[in-house]
Design an enzyme around this catalytic site. Sequence first.
Site, PDB file in Angstrom:
ATOM      1  CG  ASP A 124      14.146   9.946 -38.526  1.00  0.00           C
ATOM      2  OD1 ASP A 124      14.566  10.225 -39.652  1.00  0.00           O
ATOM      3  OD2 ASP A 124      14.768  10.178 -37.470  1.00  0.00           O
TER       4      ASP A 124
ATOM      5  CG  ASP B 257      13.628  -6.301 -25.578  1.00  0.00           C
ATOM      6  OD1 ASP B 257      13.793  -5.212 -24.974  1.00  0.00           O
ATOM      7  OD2 ASP B 257      13.127  -6.368 -26.716  1.00  0.00           O
TER       8      ASP B 257
ATOM      9  CG  ASP C 239       9.590  -1.332 -25.038  1.00  0.00           C
ATOM     10  OD1 ASP C 239       9.072  -0.431 -24.348  1.00  0.00           O
ATOM     11  OD2 ASP C 239       9.981  -2.427 -24.559  1.00  0.00           O
TER      12      ASP C 239
ATOM     13  CG  ASP D 201      18.095   9.788 -42.553  1.00  0.00           C
ATOM     14  OD1 ASP D 201      18.676  10.171 -41.525  1.00  0.00           O
ATOM     15  OD2 ASP D 201      18.568   8.937 -43.330  1.00  0.00           O
TER      16      ASP D 201
END
Length: 598
Positions: free
Chosen positions: A135, A62, A66, A237
């Site tokens: 994250d 796509d 992934d 973050d």
Amino acid sequence: MKQVHYYYTLCLAAMLLASAACNTSADKSTSKQTATETERKWWKEAVVYQIYPRSFKDSDGDGVGDLKGIISKLDYLKSLGVDIIWLNPIYGSPNADNGYDISDYQSIMKEFGTMDDFDALLKGMHERKIKLVMDLVVNHCSDEHEWFKQSRSSRTNPYRDYFHWWPAEKGKPAFRPGSFEVDGSAWRFDSLTNAYYLHYFSYKQPDLNWENPKLREEIYSMMRSWFDKGVDGFRMDVIPFIGKDTTFPVITQKDLDEKYEGRWDVYFASSPQLHTYLHEMNEKVTSKYDVMTLAEGAGTTQKTALDLVDPARKELDMSYHFDGVNLGYMKEGFKRMDPKGYHLLEFKKIYSDWDEVFATKGWGTVYLGNHDQPRMLTRWGNDAPPYDQYSSKMLTTFILSMRGTPYYYNGDELGMRNIRFDKIEDYRDIESISEYGKVKKAGGDLQQFLNDQKIGARDNGRTPFQWDNTANAGFTTGIPWLKVNPNYLQINAAAQESDPNSTLNYFRSMVQLRKKEPTLVYGKYTLLDAQNPSVYCYTRELNGRKLLVLLNFKANTATPNTGIDLSKANVLIGNYPSPSKDGQLRPYEAVILELHVL
Ligand code: GLC
């Protein structure tokens, strides 16, 4: 009030700091630490490798990388010798900011796969003795998160206080700058409840209200659920921005200048509540597991960094600063490089001063690239042949021979470089697109902006990983979400595997060297020949063992003045086939010498 981008303001401060630095006297020992004073920890001894999942490997055609793609490359990761993988966000997200806008913290982004894929990935990593760090994006979430949908639905909704709302009848809220929006404001009016909500980044990323204990408990329980699965840590973050003065006072330029170095990011990062929250998070969650925590230290300075990572405070383990990566950008324009490039003396001063911050306690990090930066080779080295190979290896030597945990960005081991798009249509990054909109709105020079982006744009660091010389560099069989750098025909992992002199194999050797030399991890750092405009040299010392690192950052030959007799030195590693032993360095030469200390 002047509105300035966070990273840009950081850059200005860095330049000021650094120019003051150039006039200071020469060498100084930058550490008082001895081997016994620092506690050994696995995360100090580790080499971290960052994977940008969207661009690493696509398994289903796509055009988007992934988790199954990463699984198919686990043996490659193992072969690098790295200890920890940091994955950029892989949670449910509408992708306004490539996953930094999370709509579901407990699910996997559809394009990236399923929770089963995640479990298989984690298992595969652990079987190979590689740890996984995720994250954690909790200053904000997505406006498509259920919390926000509820929150905006009415002023009395139980989730209303999960976010920061300013009722319009109180007038316009005090200015706060917002990134990623053409109007530059961090407030967005929502007619549904006649109120403004706060978003330091795009309007698709509403800021979470950490003052609300219910919100904090939700975050902690979400963190626990990932740790219970076996995740080994979080990179947090813009974590310093979670503490805010929620009365949102007007702040004058004078106050901003005098109290916060004129920087909005420092203002955002300076709330006392920040430390209450991080301490609570440590007490309730992270201290219960054997995990590592890393702050993206936005808005932190050399004066405040230890507040996050001093072990006695029980908050986080490590933080990364922006002073280094912002060096060389000018005051004007958005990420506009000084035509003369960056100054090595300033570079040395920044990294030496940051080493000093953690000389007696706390722990630092070293990096030259990540998903928010252009490619390390283009930005800090020389990506033109014949120097590209040498300067790439030289920068690798730097990252892996400094004190502080090294963070190495995927693709840098191949010497990947900026793609330098010509037109705005090629960019996918919300930052480039919104900054372009700002320049356009202001009637500015769009061509100049595009030229600046060729150096500074984040998408330069996000182009697909170059695996081999087949179509799309072997990244995908479909149409890649971001163009592949056409140089993949020459620069790719497959070609480098079999070449003993490749940048890839040099990275592997450097990782091995760091792993067998605790001196490179814990050793005292001392800058030598500080005024040398071409060479960065320093020693690392531990328990009587002393190593000398010589790095020529320029295309000319250079001779460092170390004052050290090199006649009995042994070469441990070098980036030329026969490394220099006499201290004379060829263009971009890097060498690490073992000194015989009597
Ligand atoms: C951090 C991320 C960056 C993102 C921003 C907003 O700086 O590293 O990629 O755009 O936060 O979440």
